[in-house]
Design a protein around this motif. Structure first.
Motif, PDB file in Angstrom:
ATOM      1  N   PHE A 110      64.845  93.965  41.709  1.00  0.00           N
ATOM      2  CA  PHE A 110      64.660  92.518  41.576  1.00  0.00           C
ATOM      3  C   PHE A 110      63.441  92.099  40.759  1.00  0.00           C
ATOM      4  CE2 PHE A 110      66.811  93.171  45.746  1.00  0.00           C
ATOM      5  CZ  PHE A 110      68.057  92.695  45.356  1.00  0.00           C
ATOM      6  N   LEU A 111      62.493  93.012  40.568  1.00  0.00           N
ATOM      7  CA  LEU A 111      61.332  92.695  39.738  1.00  0.00           C
ATOM      8  C   LEU A 111      61.383  93.419  38.401  1.00  0.00           C
ATOM      9  CD1 LEU A 111      58.738  91.011  39.699  1.00  0.00           C
ATOM     10  CD2 LEU A 111      57.530  92.960  40.727  1.00  0.00           C
ATOM     11  N   GLY A 112      62.260  94.410  38.293  1.00  0.00           N
ATOM     12  CA  GLY A 112      62.423  95.107  37.016  1.00  0.00           C
ATOM     13  C   GLY A 112      61.411  96.191  36.757  1.00  0.00           C
ATOM     14  N   VAL A 113      60.717  96.670  37.805  1.00  0.00           N
ATOM     15  CA  VAL A 113      59.726  97.733  37.632  1.00  0.00           C
ATOM     16  C   VAL A 113      60.440  99.054  37.365  1.00  0.00           C
ATOM     17  CG1 VAL A 113      57.854  98.999  38.743  1.00  0.00           C
ATOM     18  CG2 VAL A 113      58.098  96.539  39.129  1.00  0.00           C
ATOM     19  N   ARG A 114      59.841  99.882  36.494  1.00  0.00           N
ATOM     20  CA  ARG A 114      60.376 101.209  36.211  1.00  0.00           C
ATOM     21  C   ARG A 114      59.239 102.217  36.198  1.00  0.00           C
ATOM     22  NH1 ARG A 114      64.102  98.585  37.074  1.00  0.00           N
ATOM     23  NH2 ARG A 114      66.102  98.409  35.980  1.00  0.00           N
ATOM     24  N   TRP A 115      59.516 103.413  36.766  1.00  0.00           N
ATOM     25  CA  TRP A 115      58.570 104.524  36.730  1.00  0.00           C
ATOM     26  C   TRP A 115      59.235 105.659  35.968  1.00  0.00           C
ATOM     27  CZ3 TRP A 115      59.913 101.982  41.303  1.00  0.00           C
ATOM     28  CH2 TRP A 115      58.946 101.129  41.829  1.00  0.00           C
ATOM     29  N   TYR A 116      58.825 105.849  34.722  1.00  0.00           N
ATOM     30  CA  TYR A 116      59.475 106.839  33.865  1.00  0.00           C
ATOM     31  C   TYR A 116      58.803 108.207  33.941  1.00  0.00           C
ATOM     32  CZ  TYR A 116      62.132 102.967  31.957  1.00  0.00           C
ATOM     33  OH  TYR A 116      62.967 101.877  31.820  1.00  0.00           O
ATOM     34  N   TYR A 117      57.484 108.237  34.107  1.00  0.00           N
ATOM     35  CA  TYR A 117      56.778 109.503  34.273  1.00  0.00           C
ATOM     36  C   TYR A 117      55.422 109.201  34.897  1.00  0.00           C
ATOM     37  CZ  TYR A 117      54.956 108.023  29.702  1.00  0.00           C
ATOM     38  OH  TYR A 117      54.427 107.309  28.670  1.00  0.00           O
ATOM     39  N   PRO A 118      54.741 110.217  35.465  1.00  0.00           N
ATOM     40  CA  PRO A 118      53.492 109.970  36.194  1.00  0.00           C
ATOM     41  C   PRO A 118      52.416 109.314  35.336  1.00  0.00           C
ATOM     42  CG  PRO A 118      54.306 112.178  36.626  1.00  0.00           C
ATOM     43  CD  PRO A 118      55.137 111.627  35.522  1.00  0.00           C
ATOM     44  N   GLY A 119      51.561 108.528  35.992  1.00  0.00           N
ATOM     45  CA  GLY A 119      50.466 107.869  35.297  1.00  0.00           C
ATOM     46  C   GLY A 119      50.786 106.442  34.933  1.00  0.00           C
ATOM     47  N   ALA A 120      49.726 105.698  34.567  1.00  0.00           N
ATOM     48  CA  ALA A 120      49.889 104.281  34.250  1.00  0.00           C
ATOM     49  C   ALA A 120      50.785 104.062  33.040  1.00  0.00           C
ATOM     50  CB  ALA A 120      48.514 103.652  34.014  1.00  0.00           C
ATOM     51  N   ASP A 121      50.734 104.974  32.066  1.00  0.00           N
ATOM     52  CA  ASP A 121      51.541 104.797  30.856  1.00  0.00           C
ATOM     53  C   ASP A 121      53.038 104.917  31.131  1.00  0.00           C
ATOM     54  OD1 ASP A 121      49.250 104.455  29.382  1.00  0.00           O
ATOM     55  OD2 ASP A 121      49.132 106.542  28.718  1.00  0.00           O
ATOM     56  N   GLY A 122      53.400 105.592  32.211  1.00  0.00           N
ATOM     57  CA  GLY A 122      54.814 105.760  32.518  1.00  0.00           C
ATOM     58  C   GLY A 122      55.382 104.682  33.408  1.00  0.00           C
ATOM     59  N   CYS A 123      54.557 103.707  33.806  1.00  0.00           N
ATOM     60  CA  CYS A 123      55.001 102.623  34.678  1.00  0.00           C
ATOM     61  C   CYS A 123      55.174 101.348  33.858  1.00  0.00           C
ATOM     62  CB  CYS A 123      53.986 102.403  35.791  1.00  0.00           C
ATOM     63  SG  CYS A 123      54.430 101.095  36.956  1.00  0.00           S
ATOM     64  N   VAL A 124      56.357 100.766  33.911  1.00  0.00           N
ATOM     65  CA  VAL A 124      56.654  99.532  33.186  1.00  0.00           C
ATOM     66  C   VAL A 124      56.832  98.403  34.200  1.00  0.00           C
ATOM     67  CG1 VAL A 124      58.245  98.351  31.639  1.00  0.00           C
ATOM     68  CG2 VAL A 124      57.758 100.783  31.308  1.00  0.00           C
ATOM     69  N   ILE A 125      55.976  97.388  34.107  1.00  0.00           N
ATOM     70  CA  ILE A 125      56.029  96.252  35.028  1.00  0.00           C
ATOM     71  C   ILE A 125      56.146  94.976  34.198  1.00  0.00           C
ATOM     72  CG2 ILE A 125      54.870  95.010  36.888  1.00  0.00           C
ATOM     73  CD1 ILE A 125      53.346  97.531  37.550  1.00  0.00           C
ATOM     74  N   PRO A 126      57.317  94.341  34.178  1.00  0.00           N
ATOM     75  CA  PRO A 126      57.489  93.112  33.392  1.00  0.00           C
ATOM     76  C   PRO A 126      56.591  91.987  33.900  1.00  0.00           C
ATOM     77  CG  PRO A 126      59.613  94.013  34.091  1.00  0.00           C
ATOM     78  CD  PRO A 126      58.557  94.739  34.861  1.00  0.00           C
ATOM     79  N   LYS A 127      56.057  91.198  32.984  1.00  0.00           N
ATOM     80  CA  LYS A 127      55.238  90.049  33.353  1.00  0.00           C
ATOM     81  C   LYS A 127      56.135  88.848  33.643  1.00  0.00           C
ATOM     82  CE  LYS A 127      51.449  92.331  32.604  1.00  0.00           C
ATOM     83  NZ  LYS A 127      50.580  92.765  33.733  1.00  0.00           N
ATOM     84  N   THR A 128      55.821  88.127  34.710  1.00  0.00           N
ATOM     85  CA  THR A 128      56.614  86.961  35.083  1.00  0.00           C
ATOM     86  C   THR A 128      55.756  86.009  35.902  1.00  0.00           C
ATOM     87  OG1 THR A 128      58.611  86.214  36.250  1.00  0.00           O
ATOM     88  CG2 THR A 128      57.456  88.100  37.169  1.00  0.00           C
ATOM     89  N   SER A 129      56.119  84.728  35.885  1.00  0.00           N
ATOM     90  CA  SER A 129      55.400  83.736  36.686  1.00  0.00           C
ATOM     91  C   SER A 129      56.143  83.410  37.978  1.00  0.00           C
ATOM     92  CB  SER A 129      55.211  82.442  35.877  1.00  0.00           C
ATOM     93  OG  SER A 129      56.475  81.888  35.519  1.00  0.00           O
TER      94      SER A 129
END
Length: 263
Positions: free
Chosen positions: A195-214
């Motif tokens: 529901f928020l669209g977060v993805r964890w592709y690989y370990p570490g901050a660079d592998g985490c995708v968190i969409p910005k939303t209000s």
């Protein structure tokens, strides 16, 4: 061309036509279910995408969606049980699964929206504010939410009669110490993904995708899910919960444990 050859020619033409019709029917039989499946997924695209584990979701008509963040403001209070489930049987007084799950939820929502949600225990739940119950099973059941029997490390996402959202995980019985109580944590990761669209592709901050939303809204839905395999971690299994550098492990190894828990 004599009559015998003419008859044979017509029979061959007729046979070719029949085989062609059979081939078309067989192709349609294979392709039509695919088209129907894609159309079904499209109608539910606002609930889950094809990259997430498919679950049977029930749309609730007697409650409204839970607005978690709107216009840069916190709209809910996160509730966890006062006495939760320890992450490790070896550390009964350590951090609980529900506290970790709530912290993970709040941290990801803050990165997505810039808003930090408050966390309180169930004995301090406010009466005049929408709630998101994370592992607070007693409050959820008293509010009329049907949780039912959950599979190992499974969870249910749903709503109470009063419109409070809930993520409730399986808690293993005392005679199953090998079964980890991470159902609520799994549920939090599923909600963040779905529901928020977060993805964890690989370990570490660079592998985490968190969409910005209000704005972040939990739809008025109910569903359950559980891991297919029981064993999905590496030794030592509890390293994901500490985030500390343990003997023989570097920071990446600890991050990898967290990644495997979210995957």
């Amino acid at each position: 061309m004599d009559c015998t050859k003419l008859k044979l020619y017509h029979r061959q033409i007729t046979l070719i036509k029949i085989l062609g019709i059979i081939a078309v029917i067989a192709a349609l039989a294979v392709l039509l279910p695919v088209f129907r499946k894609d159309a079904t997924v499209t109608t539910e695209i606002h609930f889950y995408s094809q990259t997430i584990n498919p679950v049977e979701i029930t749309n609730l008509t007697d409650v409204a969606p839970l607005v978690i963040v709107q216009n840069g403001q916190s709209a809910v209070t996160v509730i966890i049980p006062q006495h939760g489930s320890p992450l490790s049987a070896q550390q009964p007084d350590g951090e609980t699964v529900e506290r970790l799950a709530a912290n993970e939820f709040v941290a990801h929502v803050k990165q997505a929206t810039g808003v930090e949600l408050p966390i309180v225990t169930d004995d301090q739940a406010p009466d005049n504010r929408p709630l998101l119950l994370i592992g607070a099973r007693n409050l959820a059941e008293r509010g009329g939410m049907h949780i039912g029997e959950l599979k190992r490390e499974g969870f249910r996402v749903g709503f109470t009669r009063d419109g409070h959202g809930a993520i409730i995980g399986h808690v293993p019985p005392a005679n199953e110490p090998w079964c980890t109580p991470r159902g609520t944590l799994n549920g939090v990761y599923d909600v963040l993904e779905r529901f928020l669209g977060v993805r964890w592709y690989y370990p570490g901050a660079d592998g985490c995708v968190i969409p910005k939303t209000s704005k972040f809204v939990l739809p008025a839905v109910s569903y359950t899910d559980a891991p297919y395999r029981i064993k999905r971690t590496m030794w030592p299994w509890f390293a994901f919960s500490t985030g500390e550098k343990l003997p023989g492990m570097d920071r990446l190894s600890c991050d990898l444990h967290k990644y495997r828990s979210r995957e």
